[in-house]
Design a protein around this motif. Structure first.
Motif, PDB file in Angstrom:
ATOM      1  N   LEU A 178       0.856  -1.186   0.000  1.00 54.94           N
ATOM      2  CA  LEU A 178       0.000   0.000   0.000  1.00 54.94           C
ATOM      3  C   LEU A 178       0.890   1.233   0.000  1.00 54.94           C
ATOM      4  CD1 LEU A 178      -2.582  -1.199   2.677  1.00 54.94           C
ATOM      5  CD2 LEU A 178      -2.712  -1.452   0.188  1.00 54.94           C
ATOM      6  N   ILE A 179       0.763   2.062  -1.039  1.00 52.96           N
ATOM      7  CA  ILE A 179       1.698   3.165  -1.285  1.00 52.96           C
ATOM      8  C   ILE A 179       0.959   4.499  -1.239  1.00 52.96           C
ATOM      9  CG2 ILE A 179       3.402   4.103  -2.902  1.00 52.96           C
ATOM     10  CD1 ILE A 179       3.386   1.246  -4.212  1.00 52.96           C
ATOM     11  N   SER A 180       1.445   5.409  -0.414  1.00 52.22           N
ATOM     12  CA  SER A 180       0.904   6.783  -0.385  1.00 52.22           C
ATOM     13  C   SER A 180      -0.618   6.788  -0.335  1.00 52.22           C
ATOM     14  CB  SER A 180       1.386   7.562  -1.622  1.00 52.22           C
ATOM     15  OG  SER A 180       2.781   7.554  -1.715  1.00 52.22           O
ATOM     16  N   THR A 181      -1.163   6.093   0.638  1.00 52.49           N
ATOM     17  CA  THR A 181      -2.618   5.946   0.685  1.00 52.49           C
ATOM     18  C   THR A 181      -3.134   6.135   2.099  1.00 52.49           C
ATOM     19  OG1 THR A 181      -4.452   4.563  -0.101  1.00 52.49           O
ATOM     20  CG2 THR A 181      -2.624   3.424   1.011  1.00 52.49           C
ATOM     21  N   SER A 182      -4.410   5.813   2.301  1.00 53.30           N
ATOM     22  CA  SER A 182      -5.049   6.078   3.580  1.00 53.30           C
ATOM     23  C   SER A 182      -6.090   5.014   3.871  1.00 53.30           C
ATOM     24  CB  SER A 182      -5.709   7.457   3.565  1.00 53.30           C
ATOM     25  OG  SER A 182      -6.421   7.706   4.752  1.00 53.30           O
ATOM     26  N   LYS A 228      -6.770  14.433   6.767  1.00 55.90           N
ATOM     27  CA  LYS A 228      -5.387  14.886   6.870  1.00 55.90           C
ATOM     28  C   LYS A 228      -4.886  15.344   5.506  1.00 55.90           C
ATOM     29  CE  LYS A 228      -4.676  13.683  11.236  1.00 55.90           C
ATOM     30  NZ  LYS A 228      -4.255  14.614  12.295  1.00 55.90           N
ATOM     31  N   GLY A 229      -3.802  16.127   5.509  1.00 56.17           N
ATOM     32  CA  GLY A 229      -3.147  16.490   4.261  1.00 56.17           C
ATOM     33  C   GLY A 229      -3.853  17.580   3.484  1.00 56.17           C
ATOM     34  N   GLN A 280      -1.129   9.114   8.048  1.00 53.55           N
ATOM     35  CA  GLN A 280      -2.003   8.177   7.345  1.00 53.55           C
ATOM     36  C   GLN A 280      -1.361   6.799   7.253  1.00 53.55           C
ATOM     37  OE1 GLN A 280      -4.856   9.440   7.176  1.00 53.55           O
ATOM     38  NE2 GLN A 280      -5.271  10.656   5.352  1.00 53.55           N
ATOM     39  N   ALA A 281      -0.076   6.758   6.880  1.00 49.41           N
ATOM     40  CA  ALA A 281       0.639   5.492   6.762  1.00 49.41           C
ATOM     41  C   ALA A 281       0.800   4.824   8.121  1.00 49.41           C
ATOM     42  CB  ALA A 281       2.004   5.728   6.120  1.00 49.41           C
ATOM     43  N   GLU A 282       1.090   5.624   9.132  1.00 49.22           N
ATOM     44  CA  GLU A 282       1.268   5.075  10.484  1.00 49.22           C
ATOM     45  C   GLU A 282      -0.025   4.442  10.994  1.00 49.22           C
ATOM     46  OE1 GLU A 282       4.768   8.106  12.087  1.00 49.22           O
ATOM     47  OE2 GLU A 282       2.644   8.589  12.424  1.00 49.22           O
ATOM     48  N   LEU A 283      -1.165   5.051  10.667  1.00 46.85           N
ATOM     49  CA  LEU A 283      -2.444   4.504  11.102  1.00 46.85           C
ATOM     50  C   LEU A 283      -2.703   3.144  10.445  1.00 46.85           C
ATOM     51  CD1 LEU A 283      -5.102   4.819  12.660  1.00 46.85           C
ATOM     52  CD2 LEU A 283      -6.028   5.980  10.639  1.00 46.85           C
ATOM     53  N   ILE A 284      -2.398   3.031   9.148  1.00 48.05           N
ATOM     54  CA  ILE A 284      -2.572   1.746   8.468  1.00 48.05           C
ATOM     55  C   ILE A 284      -1.733   0.668   9.143  1.00 48.05           C
ATOM     56  CG2 ILE A 284      -2.264   0.473   6.307  1.00 48.05           C
ATOM     57  CD1 ILE A 284      -2.749   3.084   4.800  1.00 48.05           C
ATOM     58  N   CYS A 285      -0.473   0.979   9.436  1.00 46.38           N
ATOM     59  CA  CYS A 285       0.412   0.004  10.082  1.00 46.38           C
ATOM     60  C   CYS A 285      -0.100  -0.382  11.466  1.00 46.38           C
ATOM     61  CB  CYS A 285       1.829   0.565  10.178  1.00 46.38           C
ATOM     62  SG  CYS A 285       2.684   0.635   8.601  1.00 46.38           S
ATOM     63  N   GLU A 286      -0.637   0.601  12.170  1.00 48.08           N
ATOM     64  CA  GLU A 286      -1.186   0.327  13.508  1.00 48.08           C
ATOM     65  C   GLU A 286      -2.348  -0.658  13.419  1.00 48.08           C
ATOM     66  OE1 GLU A 286      -3.946   2.690  16.732  1.00 48.08           O
ATOM     67  OE2 GLU A 286      -2.442   3.846  15.619  1.00 48.08           O
ATOM     68  N   LYS A 287      -3.242  -0.474  12.449  1.00 45.38           N
ATOM     69  CA  LYS A 287      -4.393  -1.350  12.288  1.00 45.38           C
ATOM     70  C   LYS A 287      -3.995  -2.699  11.689  1.00 45.38           C
ATOM     71  CE  LYS A 287      -7.431   1.727  13.656  1.00 45.38           C
ATOM     72  NZ  LYS A 287      -8.222   1.533  14.904  1.00 45.38           N
ATOM     73  N   TRP A 288      -2.994  -2.671  10.819  1.00 50.83           N
ATOM     74  CA  TRP A 288      -2.565  -3.874  10.099  1.00 50.83           C
ATOM     75  C   TRP A 288      -1.837  -4.840  11.035  1.00 50.83           C
ATOM     76  CZ3 TRP A 288       0.030  -3.406   4.607  1.00 50.83           C
ATOM     77  CH2 TRP A 288       0.152  -4.680   4.035  1.00 50.83           C
ATOM     78  N   GLY A 289      -0.899  -4.317  11.779  1.00 45.48           N
ATOM     79  CA  GLY A 289      -0.122  -5.168  12.670  1.00 45.48           C
ATOM     80  C   GLY A 289       1.076  -5.806  11.987  1.00 45.48           C
TER      81      GLY A 289
END
Length: 343
Positions: free
Chosen positions: A183-187, A194-195, A301-310
């Motif tokens: 997932l690249i430059s996304t939300s 944001k942004g 935005q990227a940090e939130l995805i990683c937080e939810k993804w694990g």
């Protein structure tokens, strides 16, 4: 984490340089070159752009013709499904497809979602993330029969949110074949949270989008003339600071996007969220990539995805903007290799 004063100054200087470069490229000679780049955008011969395709065609998805392209071994163990971003097309993945061309174990499958590239133009009301994900699924069902290996999904910007939607809503037999995601430059949250997209939610901006949504197709010539001046500036703002050839290539894709698609997807992006993809996403391996200078989908935005993804690994590409796939193609290709290996 808040940006330091030095970082904020660096970003402002960076933006000014990008806009200045865009304005320098707007003379008559450059506009003539830009028009030529646009005319050759989908010839599948001119670089940058997709070339030497092994197969191409269309899938009818409920009356909408969805264009697809393939490069590589049709019997490969892994198929990488590329989903492009807002106001772009499959052409934007040309570097990554070329990188994978030599691998006998990998095939590239690219989709122009509705209202983009060579797929059918549709009304603004039909330009939604759900509908675009259905387009990708229709191509997968057509081109990847059940016995045809694993799938890695790669999405940029709008394409990243479409990828999350696909992962969330795909039939179980298709989802079980998805082995990884990039997932690249996304939300995962609304783009307007944001942004720079948040700034475009003003009353003036909304009135502008509403107005251009009502412009008949007969005024497209006027639109093109205006866009030849405006689009390079927009491309320079959201991309990093690419060489002029890449800037013109990005601009050509912006010029190629119908007004209905521009308005429809923008409206949907500002309200659509994909938090419900979290459950299935946690079962996959993959990466989240963000440019350190991205003003469209910032770091949070990227940090939130990683937080939810694990299980999603965050990678930051220093000095790159939102168009990281064109700015730093080698690093994106390397990330695809890593996701394929992990999958």
């Amino acid at each position: 984490m808040p940006l330091s004063l030095a970082s904020t100054i660096d970003i402002h200087m960076y933006k000014r340089k990008r806009v200045a470069a865009a304005y320098r490229g707007q003379g008559r000679t450059h506009r003539a070159t830009q028009r030529l780049v646009h005319q050759r955008l989908h010839d599948h011969e001119t670089a940058p752009g997709l070339g030497n395709l092994d197969a191409k065609g269309e899938v009818d998805n409920d009356g909408v013709d969805i264009a697809w392209y393939e490069v590589g071994n049709p019997n490969a163990d892994v198929t990488v499904v590329f989903i492009h971003g807002y106001c772009l097309s499959s052409e934007g993945w040309c570097d990554q497809v070329e990188h994978l061309r030599g691998r006998s174990d990998v095939r590239s499958l690219l989709v122009d979602v509705r209202g983009h590239g060579l797929s059918s133009r549709v009304p603004a009301s039909n330009c939604t993330i759900d509908a675009a994900a259905d387009d990708v699924l229709a191509v997968i069902l057509e081109r990847l029969p059940k016995d045809n290996g694993r799938i890695v999904v790669v999405g940029h910007s709008l394409g990243g949110m479409i990828a999350l939607n696909l992962i969330r809503r795909a039939p179980q037999d298709i989802f079980e074949r998805i082995s990884g995601a990039l997932l690249i430059s996304t939300s995962m949250r609304r783009f307007s949270d944001k942004g720079v997209t948040r700034l475009l939610q003003s009353r003036v901006a909304k009135a502008f989008y509403s107005a251009i949504g009502r412009v008949p197709d007969k005024f497209n010539r006027l639109r093109f003339g205006i866009a030849q001046v405006v689009a390079p500036t927009l491309a320079a703002l959201v991309a990093g600071f690419p060489q002029m050839e890449r800037l013109q290539f990005h601009t050509a894709m912006l010029l190629d996007t119908p007004l209905a698609s521009f308005v429809g997807y923008f409206d949907d992006l500002t309200e659509h969220a994909e938090f419900d993809a979290e459950g299935r996403l946690k079962t996959l391996h993959g990466q989240v990539i963000i440019g350190s200078m991205d003003i469209v989908t910032p770091m949070s935005q990227a940090e939130l995805i990683c937080e939810k993804w694990g299980q999603g690994e965050l990678k930051v590409i220093d000095g790159s903007g939102h168009m990281v796939i064109l700015e730093e193609p080698e690093q994106i290709s390397q990330a695809i290799d890593e996701v394929i290996s992990a999958a």
